[in-house]
Enzyme design. Structure first.
Site, PDB file in Angstrom:
ATOM      1  N   CYS A 264      54.757  37.079  41.305  1.00  0.00           N
ATOM      2  CA  CYS A 264      56.378  36.515  40.876  1.00  0.00           C
ATOM      3  C   CYS A 264      56.080  35.547  39.627  1.00  0.00           C
ATOM      4  O   CYS A 264      54.793  34.867  39.860  1.00  0.00           O
ATOM      5  CB  CYS A 264      57.023  35.851  42.206  1.00  0.00           C
ATOM      6  SG  CYS A 264      57.398  36.846  43.344  1.00  0.00           S
TER       7      CYS A 264
ATOM      8  N   HIS B  70      23.299  59.948  51.475  1.00  0.00           N
ATOM      9  CA  HIS B  70      23.585  59.543  52.896  1.00  0.00           C
ATOM     10  C   HIS B  70      24.909  59.587  53.378  1.00  0.00           C
ATOM     11  O   HIS B  70      25.323  58.978  54.146  1.00  0.00           O
ATOM     12  CB  HIS B  70      23.050  57.970  52.705  1.00  0.00           C
ATOM     13  CG  HIS B  70      21.630  57.894  52.372  1.00  0.00           C
ATOM     14  ND1 HIS B  70      20.685  57.872  53.316  1.00  0.00           N
ATOM     15  CD2 HIS B  70      20.957  57.414  51.472  1.00  0.00           C
ATOM     16  CE1 HIS B  70      19.541  57.787  53.077  1.00  0.00           C
ATOM     17  NE2 HIS B  70      19.813  57.406  51.577  1.00  0.00           N
TER      18      HIS B  70
ATOM     19  N   ASN C 109      58.099  31.212  43.614  1.00  0.00           N
ATOM     20  CA  ASN C 109      56.932  32.074  43.571  1.00  0.00           C
ATOM     21  C   ASN C 109      56.136  31.525  45.033  1.00  0.00           C
ATOM     22  O   ASN C 109      55.755  30.403  45.151  1.00  0.00           O
ATOM     23  CB  ASN C 109      56.191  32.079  42.448  1.00  0.00           C
ATOM     24  CG  ASN C 109      54.582  32.644  42.661  1.00  0.00           C
ATOM     25  OD1 ASN C 109      54.650  33.457  43.414  1.00  0.00           O
ATOM     26  ND2 ASN C 109      53.647  32.220  41.826  1.00  0.00           N
ATOM     27  N   GLY C 110      55.680  32.486  45.788  1.00  0.00           N
ATOM     28  CA  GLY C 110      54.793  32.073  47.043  1.00  0.00           C
ATOM     29  C   GLY C 110      55.600  32.742  48.292  1.00  0.00           C
ATOM     30  O   GLY C 110      56.528  33.523  48.194  1.00  0.00           O
TER      31      GLY C 110
ATOM     32  N   TRP D  78      57.688  40.073  42.547  1.00  0.00           N
ATOM     33  CA  TRP D  78      56.386  41.027  43.177  1.00  0.00           C
ATOM     34  C   TRP D  78      56.859  40.796  44.802  1.00  0.00           C
ATOM     35  O   TRP D  78      56.631  39.837  45.394  1.00  0.00           O
ATOM     36  CB  TRP D  78      55.085  40.563  42.786  1.00  0.00           C
ATOM     37  CG  TRP D  78      54.029  41.530  43.482  1.00  0.00           C
ATOM     38  CD1 TRP D  78      53.550  42.638  42.649  1.00  0.00           C
ATOM     39  CD2 TRP D  78      53.324  41.490  44.668  1.00  0.00           C
ATOM     40  NE1 TRP D  78      52.782  43.226  43.497  1.00  0.00           N
ATOM     41  CE2 TRP D  78      52.417  42.430  44.821  1.00  0.00           C
ATOM     42  CE3 TRP D  78      53.026  40.642  45.705  1.00  0.00           C
ATOM     43  CZ2 TRP D  78      51.641  42.709  45.804  1.00  0.00           C
ATOM     44  CZ3 TRP D  78      52.489  40.797  46.774  1.00  0.00           C
ATOM     45  CH2 TRP D  78      51.837  41.888  47.010  1.00  0.00           C
TER      46      TRP D  78
ATOM     47  N   LYS E  16      38.707  50.010  37.663  1.00  0.00           N
ATOM     48  CA  LYS E  16      39.796  50.055  36.481  1.00  0.00           C
ATOM     49  C   LYS E  16      40.278  51.387  36.683  1.00  0.00           C
ATOM     50  O   LYS E  16      41.693  51.611  36.469  1.00  0.00           O
ATOM     51  CB  LYS E  16      39.002  50.070  35.176  1.00  0.00           C
ATOM     52  CG  LYS E  16      38.408  48.777  34.625  1.00  0.00           C
ATOM     53  CD  LYS E  16      39.706  48.032  34.276  1.00  0.00           C
ATOM     54  CE  LYS E  16      40.032  47.060  35.698  1.00  0.00           C
ATOM     55  NZ  LYS E  16      39.203  45.692  35.690  1.00  0.00           N
TER      56      LYS E  16
ATOM     57  N   ARG F  88      52.998  39.509  36.296  1.00  0.00           N
ATOM     58  CA  ARG F  88      52.797  38.979  37.477  1.00  0.00           C
ATOM     59  C   ARG F  88      53.674  39.630  38.816  1.00  0.00           C
ATOM     60  O   ARG F  88      53.541  39.233  39.963  1.00  0.00           O
ATOM     61  CB  ARG F  88      53.514  37.272  37.554  1.00  0.00           C
ATOM     62  CG  ARG F  88      52.536  36.654  36.544  1.00  0.00           C
ATOM     63  CD  ARG F  88      53.196  35.010  36.618  1.00  0.00           C
ATOM     64  NE  ARG F  88      52.676  34.283  37.850  1.00  0.00           N
ATOM     65  CZ  ARG F  88      51.923  33.704  38.190  1.00  0.00           C
ATOM     66  NH1 ARG F  88      50.940  33.583  37.213  1.00  0.00           N
ATOM     67  NH2 ARG F  88      51.536  33.169  39.261  1.00  0.00           N
TER      68      ARG F  88
ATOM     69  N   GLU G 164      33.169  48.328  38.751  1.00  0.00           N
ATOM     70  CA  GLU G 164      34.099  47.740  37.856  1.00  0.00           C
ATOM     71  C   GLU G 164      34.775  48.909  37.311  1.00  0.00           C
ATOM     72  O   GLU G 164      35.883  48.755  37.027  1.00  0.00           O
ATOM     73  CB  GLU G 164      33.687  46.700  36.599  1.00  0.00           C
ATOM     74  CG  GLU G 164      34.591  46.344  35.899  1.00  0.00           C
ATOM     75  CD  GLU G 164      35.628  45.645  36.583  1.00  0.00           C
ATOM     76  OE1 GLU G 164      35.809  45.341  37.650  1.00  0.00           O
ATOM     77  OE2 GLU G 164      36.745  45.317  35.824  1.00  0.00           O
TER      78      GLU G 164
ATOM     79  N   GLU H   8      42.903  51.501  39.464  1.00  0.00           N
ATOM     80  CA  GLU H   8      44.218  50.664  39.254  1.00  0.00           C
ATOM     81  C   GLU H   8      45.065  51.407  38.290  1.00  0.00           C
ATOM     82  O   GLU H   8      46.290  50.938  38.293  1.00  0.00           O
ATOM     83  CB  GLU H   8      43.604  49.209  38.512  1.00  0.00           C
ATOM     84  CG  GLU H   8      43.117  48.217  39.382  1.00  0.00           C
ATOM     85  CD  GLU H   8      42.952  46.938  38.795  1.00  0.00           C
ATOM     86  OE1 GLU H   8      43.524  46.123  38.689  1.00  0.00           O
ATOM     87  OE2 GLU H   8      42.007  47.091  37.732  1.00  0.00           O
TER      88      GLU H   8
ATOM     89  N   LYS I  86      49.007  40.502  38.608  1.00  0.00           N
ATOM     90  CA  LYS I  86      47.850  40.016  37.899  1.00  0.00           C
ATOM     91  C   LYS I  86      47.201  38.826  38.663  1.00  0.00           C
ATOM     92  O   LYS I  86      46.302  39.001  38.771  1.00  0.00           O
ATOM     93  CB  LYS I  86      48.101  39.541  36.429  1.00  0.00           C
ATOM     94  CG  LYS I  86      46.930  38.931  35.893  1.00  0.00           C
ATOM     95  CD  LYS I  86      46.561  39.572  34.572  1.00  0.00           C
ATOM     96  CE  LYS I  86      45.251  39.208  34.095  1.00  0.00           C
ATOM     97  NZ  LYS I  86      44.291  40.275  33.970  1.00  0.00           N
TER      98      LYS I  86
HETATM   99  O1  M6R Z   1      42.321  35.646  38.151  1.00  0.00           O
HETATM  100  P1  M6R Z   1      41.293  36.326  39.160  1.00  0.00           P
HETATM  101  O2  M6R Z   1      40.114  36.731  38.278  1.00  0.00           O
HETATM  102  O3  M6R Z   1      40.800  35.537  40.027  1.00  0.00           O
HETATM  103  O4  M6R Z   1      41.611  37.693  39.638  1.00  0.00           O
HETATM  104  C1  M6R Z   1      40.981  38.473  40.649  1.00  0.00           C
HETATM  105  C2  M6R Z   1      41.257  39.672  40.818  1.00  0.00           C
HETATM  106  O5  M6R Z   1      42.679  39.716  41.513  1.00  0.00           O
HETATM  107  C3  M6R Z   1      41.663  40.579  39.641  1.00  0.00           C
HETATM  108  O6  M6R Z   1      40.269  40.888  39.069  1.00  0.00           O
HETATM  109  C4  M6R Z   1      42.002  41.996  40.026  1.00  0.00           C
HETATM  110  O7  M6R Z   1      41.028  42.800  40.986  1.00  0.00           O
HETATM  111  C5  M6R Z   1      42.591  42.824  38.719  1.00  0.00           C
HETATM  112  N1  M6R Z   1      43.477  43.459  38.994  1.00  0.00           N
HETATM  113  C6  M6R Z   1      41.266  43.689  38.360  1.00  0.00           C
HETATM  114  O8  M6R Z   1      41.679  44.557  37.233  1.00  0.00           O
END
Ligand code: M6R
Length: 612
Positions: free
Chosen positions: A2, A508, A106-107, A80, A489, A31, A485, A492, A607
């Site tokens: 949010c 394995h 937000n929260g 969100w 990506k 957000r 990583e 996501e 985010k």
């Molecule tokens: O702001 P932060 O680096 O603490 O965020 C951590 C994760 O939420 C963030 O890296 C998330 O996995 C992203 N969506 C990755 O692309």
């Protein structure tokens, strides 16, 4: 999770705030984006107008002709969902019974159920299923009981429990916005003839670069010419805490690219260089390294991409500095709590500096006397503020939900840190240290080269992979965190299942899934050290009919059983992440676009994750 924004302005000086609210809210859309809304104190009529719905901001703005309204004070929200499904009625702002109070939040209000029961008993009628609505009714209730508005808000803050960033307006004080922060971030933007509150800095950039990050437990109000902050009933002197942010408005725009994610991938050559130069001209890394060099135990933590950067650090610390580092996922911090003590250093990696899991890990370690080092991209955010030393990446604002440029700048900062520790511990000679640091000046160039060399084959690979349901991304050594990583990506933004693990693990278990055409991407993240062993893994996969791709340095060309080789130039382990990661980010981005997904706003994600 949010985004909230509020602006109050002197109409003589500043005019209508509605376009500013819309612009700011759109910059917060990363957000959360399942619903959005505005509450405006309308010019002329003085009415409280609430416009909200399920869906994207642009659609809501168009549907309700939001920009046709005029207001000198307003608040807005992009959601969100936590409590209550995305719907018009659950969208913020929420109002009290009289329709004179509106709130965005937000929260999560933990004790909302009991507050709601108490308020309903007193005759309040609720419209939504959200936890947020109790805030509007509670404020109304205290006003009804005869409290002055500031007292009512103060009382409200003392009663609600949980994580919150709140902005509240009411018609009794039409040019005032009340705010409160606990855990969820909230920033005040200071202007001439206006003031604003927002969940983050980029959304304030079109208005001002003078900002003040609120601390947990602070609350108060803004008016066009006044900022008032309290903590536990006492006024807070805040003027010394005002920061001038260096980020420009352009940095928070798409700059001609169709998506933020693509812009942020392409910016990596520049921001890597800026991070490198910035860190070399400050003492952040040296101060952090001396804490580590004298510590008994070193942990590194983070979530998602930031955790992967932590794994890269642990790798360099083992192989270059000869120092064990325990990397753990922030939400699992309780497992390690008994190991934190005053001889421990915890490195908390978070681009936003606000991720709740990472913050909680930090607080758990701090409580047991550990020293904390933060690696963050956002100056004055909570995690660096609560740390003993803060190392800042200089990536500029990252708006795309998928972390791209912040990952490689974190890796760069952490690599410099590992080299500095290696030097202090005598694990590398002075000349080897300086030579390695000098070579990192090339990280940006390597990123540019990787993107350039791979562009044609990435296109080809997109054509093949957009049809598949699942793929493996495998590596060895440093290739493992890079594979993790890359897989994150792909998942996501394209929603294609991508699983990463050490290539040697294939036999394995995971190899059971491999059948004719199953794609397996191998990462060669060095100058050929792992080539022979990776070659065996390629052959094992090939023998089961896999479609094999090798992404790596020149040293990985000409391997047997490889269907596609993507050569990224000459590099070794020190510079591998910069060459390898951008093409894989681009692959994820292009897959998303080819499949009609919005890479900037992947479904179900936000985010900055500020709820547990
Ligand atoms: O702001 P932060 O680096 O603490 O965020 C951590 C994760 O939420 C963030 O890296 C998330 O996995 C992203 N969506 C990755 O692309």
């Amino acid at each position: 999770m949010c985004g909230i924004i509020g602006v109050t302005a002197d109409p003589e000086v500043y005019g209508n705030v509605v376009p500013r609210l819309v612009e700011g809210l759109k910059l917060l859309e990363y957000r959360g984006y399942d619903s959005a809304g505005f509450a405006l104190v309308e010019c002329g009529t003085g009415r409280l107008v609430v416009l909200k719905d399920k869906g994207r901001i642009d659609d809501i703005v168009e549907k309700y002709r939001v920009t046709g309204y005029c207001a000198a004070t307003g608040i807005a929200h992009t959601r969100w969902a936590t409590h209550g499904a995305p719907s018009r009625v659950n969208a913020h702002p929420h109002m009290d019974c009289s329709g004179r109070i509106a709130v965005v939040h937000n929260g999560i209000i933990k004790n909302f159920a009991e507050l709601r029961a108490m308020l309903e008993e007193r005759g309040h009628r609720f419209q939504s299923e959200t936890d947020t609505e109790v805030i509007a009714h509670l404020f109304e209730e205290y006003l009804r009981q005869g409290l002055e508005p500031l007292d009512a808000f103060r009382r409200l803050v003392s009663v609600v429990e949980g994580a919150y960033a709140i902005a509240l307006i009411h018609l009794g004080e039409p040019s005032r916005i009340y705010f409160a922060r606990n855990v969820s971030p909230l920033i005040i933007g200071l202007g001439n003839g206006f003031n604003a509150v927002s969940s983050d800095i980029p959304s304030l950039l079109p208005l001002t670069r003078r900002v003040l990050a609120l601390r947990d437990g602070e609350y108060g109000f803004i008016e066009p010419y006044k900022v008032y902050i309290e903590y536990r009933g006492r006024p807070v002197a805040w003027s010394e805490r005002v920061t001038h942010v260096a980020w420009s408005v352009e940095a928070a725009s798409k700059g001609g690219y169709p998506h933020y994610m693509l812009k942020e991938i392409m910016e990596q050559p520049r921001v890597l260089y800026e991070t490198y130069m910035g860190l070399l001209s400050s003492d952040e890394v040296q101060r952090a390294a001396s804490l580590i060099a004298s510590a008994g135990r070193v942990f590194i933590t983070g979530a998602g991409t930031s955790y992967h950067a932590g794994l890269v650090f642990a790798y360099y610390m083992a192989t270059v500095a000869g120092t064990p580092v325990y990397a753990f996922i922030a939400s699992e911090h309780e497992t390690y709590a008994n190991l934190f003590d005053s001889d421990t250093v915890l490195i908390a990696v978070s681009q936003s500096g606000e991720t709740i899991d990472t913050l909680q890990a930090l607080r758990a370690a701090r409580k047991r006397g550990s020293k904390i080092i933060a690696v963050s991209n956002v100056v004055a955010s909570t995690i660096p503020r609560e740390s003993d030393v803060a190392i800042y990446t200089r990536a500029g604002p990252e708006i795309g939900v998928a972390a791209t440029k912040t990952f490689l700048t974190q890796v760069l900062a952490l690599t410099l840190l590992s080299l500095e520790v290696a030097r202090l511990r005598g694990a590398v000679s002075e000349s080897m240290y300086s030579e390695s640091v000098k070579r990192l000046a090339d990280s940006g160039r390597k990123a540019g080269e990787g993107l350039e060399r791979s562009s044609r084959q990435v296109e080809r690979l997109v054509g093949l992979l957009k049809e598949v349901k699942s793929m493996y991304i495998l590596g060895r050594g440093l290739g493992v965190p890079l594979a993790l990583e890359a897989a994150l990506k792909v998942k996501e933004v394209s929603y294609i299942h991508a699983e990463a693990y050490p290539a040697g693990e294939s036999k394995h278990g995971p190899i059971a899934l491999v059948e004719e055409g199953f794609p397996v991407i191998f990462i060669g993240a060095d100058d050929g050290d792992m080539r022979d062993r990776l070659q065996s893994n390629v052959m094992e996969m090939k023998a089961r009919g896999a479609y094999t791709v090798v992404v790596g340095s020149n040293a990985y060309s000409g391997m047997k059983g490889v269907d596609m080789y993507i050569g990224l130039g000459a590099f070794d382990e020190l510079t591998a992440p910069y060459a390898v990661i951008p093409p894989l980010q681009l692959l994820a981005y292009k897959l998303a676009v080819a499949l009609g997904r919005d890479p900037d706003k992947p479904r179900n994600l936000a985010k900055t994750v500020t709820v547990e």
